[in-house]
Design an enzyme around this catalytic site. Structure first.
Site, PDB file in Angstrom:
ATOM      1  N   HIS A 104       0.787  -1.491   0.093  1.00 33.86           N
ATOM      2  CA  HIS A 104       0.744   0.234  -0.504  1.00 33.86           C
ATOM      3  C   HIS A 104       0.973   1.521   0.143  1.00 33.86           C
ATOM      4  O   HIS A 104       1.996   0.842   0.810  1.00 33.86           O
ATOM      5  CB  HIS A 104      -0.953   0.110   1.063  1.00 33.86           C
ATOM      6  CG  HIS A 104      -1.740  -0.748   1.349  1.00 33.86           C
ATOM      7  ND1 HIS A 104      -3.381  -1.292   2.025  1.00 33.86           N
ATOM      8  CD2 HIS A 104      -2.062  -1.930   0.347  1.00 33.86           C
ATOM      9  CE1 HIS A 104      -4.035  -2.537   1.972  1.00 33.86           C
ATOM     10  NE2 HIS A 104      -3.365  -2.511   0.932  1.00 33.86           N
ATOM     11  N   GLU A 124       0.893   3.250   1.687  1.00 33.40           N
ATOM     12  CA  GLU A 124       1.562   4.356   2.860  1.00 33.40           C
ATOM     13  C   GLU A 124       3.082   3.664   3.514  1.00 33.40           C
ATOM     14  O   GLU A 124       3.875   4.009   3.563  1.00 33.40           O
ATOM     15  CB  GLU A 124       0.942   4.446   4.306  1.00 33.40           C
ATOM     16  CG  GLU A 124      -0.538   4.753   4.029  1.00 33.40           C
ATOM     17  CD  GLU A 124      -1.829   4.437   3.419  1.00 33.40           C
ATOM     18  OE1 GLU A 124      -3.504   4.829   3.702  1.00 33.40           O
ATOM     19  OE2 GLU A 124      -1.422   3.631   2.509  1.00 33.40           O
ATOM     20  N   ARG A 128     -10.766   0.617 -29.215  1.00 32.09           N
ATOM     21  CA  ARG A 128      -9.944   0.343 -30.264  1.00 32.09           C
ATOM     22  C   ARG A 128      -9.019   1.511 -30.622  1.00 32.09           C
ATOM     23  O   ARG A 128      -8.835   2.216 -29.904  1.00 32.09           O
ATOM     24  CB  ARG A 128     -10.421   0.301 -31.373  1.00 32.09           C
ATOM     25  CG  ARG A 128     -12.024  -0.288 -31.943  1.00 32.09           C
ATOM     26  CD  ARG A 128     -11.801  -0.567 -32.973  1.00 32.09           C
ATOM     27  NE  ARG A 128     -13.253   0.271 -33.633  1.00 32.09           N
ATOM     28  CZ  ARG A 128     -14.028   0.593 -33.020  1.00 32.09           C
ATOM     29  NH1 ARG A 128     -14.922  -0.117 -32.168  1.00 32.09           N
ATOM     30  NH2 ARG A 128     -15.055   1.922 -33.436  1.00 32.09           N
ATOM     31  N   GLU A 175     -23.421   4.601 -23.509  1.00 39.79           N
ATOM     32  CA  GLU A 175     -23.366   5.415 -24.332  1.00 39.79           C
ATOM     33  C   GLU A 175     -24.674   5.323 -25.246  1.00 39.79           C
ATOM     34  O   GLU A 175     -24.692   5.275 -26.319  1.00 39.79           O
ATOM     35  CB  GLU A 175     -22.248   4.924 -25.739  1.00 39.79           C
ATOM     36  CG  GLU A 175     -20.751   4.742 -24.835  1.00 39.79           C
ATOM     37  CD  GLU A 175     -19.243   4.997 -25.845  1.00 39.79           C
ATOM     38  OE1 GLU A 175     -19.697   4.990 -26.664  1.00 39.79           O
ATOM     39  OE2 GLU A 175     -18.811   3.998 -25.637  1.00 39.79           O
ATOM     40  N   GLY A 222     -28.630   6.488 -26.524  1.00 36.43           N
ATOM     41  CA  GLY A 222     -29.315   7.728 -27.071  1.00 36.43           C
ATOM     42  C   GLY A 222     -30.368   8.293 -25.995  1.00 36.43           C
ATOM     43  O   GLY A 222     -29.856   7.785 -24.973  1.00 36.43           O
TER      44      GLY A 222
END
Length: 312
Positions: A45, A47, A198, A248, A250
């Site tokens: 971690h 820390e 892509r 994504e 409509g």
């Protein structure tokens, strides 16, 4: 501000601790930074990294960390134990840990006599926004992405794309950083989208590609069909380990998720175009939805508006 430096370290690490949160930590002694680091992939971690670098100079020093030090045994020992063993005198924390299994670090540090300050810094929460929502709400963090014209249309007559190439490339980067990407049946029928990332790096592999609706899917479609209620499907995705979902679709899908209060962040790519005609993105909602931490930046010739619907 050294706390912001811890956030910068976590941000620069690029989510490398996924599916766990990525944290940054800085140790300051007598005004000098003596140790810093970010969560390692599958290892220490933040820390622990910073404390190892600081060595004996951690004793009596101030530790700045972007997330509350963990208070449980997982793949690593509790960071609280390491902090107490090192003799750190003061700990400044960017945000409280929403995970009940790991929380309690603040209380243990205070009980041991360490001076603790909790800043609840917005930027510290944003670093792990998807993980925070997944842990606290048991569902993915939902980002609604839309590309629109200046007059609010999601299509431009005679054109395939609404926004420019830079915006479209950024969308592929968003897909690569998401656990799942989804559209509705209307978008599937109209555009037959691939929804894959892509020409960008995909360190997590390709996202799951989903369709919300009643189907059926076209023959040979690589997408998964989800036909249940939105809340139920999100709960199932969360149970399967999906921390982030990029929408994504409509206007129909946008309206359904907004009405169900299941959108956490809105990304609106605005093109410098007046379409004059076409489908408007703005859904009809039963009540106003106020956004917080609204920001705007240029992406190529477009403008990206970003705002949060829910607090983190």
């Amino acid at each position: 501000m050294t706390l912001r430096r811890s956030v910068e370290l976590a941000t620069a690490a690029g989510g490398r601790a996924y599916p766990k949160p990525t944290v940054g930590a800085v140790i300051v002694d007598a005004g000098e930074v003596v140790g810093e680091g970010a969560t390692e992939a599958g290892a220490r971690h933040a820390e622990a990294v910073a404390l190892a670098e600081a060595g004996e100079r951690a004793r009596g020093a101030t530790l700045y960390t972007s997330l509350e030090p963990c208070n449980h045994w997982g793949s690593n020992p509790p960071c609280v134990d390491l902090i107490l063993e090192a003799g750190v005198g003061r700990v400044v924390i960017g945000a409280r840990d929403p995970n009940p299994e790991a929380a309690g670090g603040i209380e243990r540090l205070e009980a041991a006599g360490v001076d603790v300050e909790l800043a609840e810094l917005w930027e510290a929460k944003v670093v792990n926004e998807a993980w925070r929502t997944w842990v606290a709400r048991r569902r993915p963090f939902v980002t609604l992405k839309l590309a629109v014209t200046l007059d609010g249309r999601v299509t431009v007559p005679g054109r395939r794309w609404v926004t420019g190439e830079a915006s479209r490339r950024l969308v592929h980067e968003l897909r690569a950083a998401s656990d799942a990407v989804a559209v509705g049946m209307g978008t599937l029928r109209a555009d037959d989208p691939k929804l894959d990332a892509r020409d960008v790096e995909t360190p997590r592999g390709q996202p799951r590609r989903l369709v919300f609706g009643q189907g059926p899917l076209p023959d040979g479609s690589p997408l998964e069909l989800l036909t249940g209620g939105l809340a139920d499907e999100l709960a199932a995705l969360g149970e399967a380990g999906v921390q982030s979902l990029l929408l994504e679709g409509g206007p129909t899908l946008a309206q359904a998720f907004l009405e169900a209060d299941l959108v956490d962040k809105l990304l609106l790519f605005v093109a410098p175009t007046l379409a004059g005609d076409g489908l408007a993105w703005t859904p009809r909602l039963g009540s106003p939805h106020d956004l917080v931490h609204l920001s705007a930046r240029s992406v190529g010739e477009d403008v990206l508006l970003e705002g949060y619907v829910h607090p983190l």
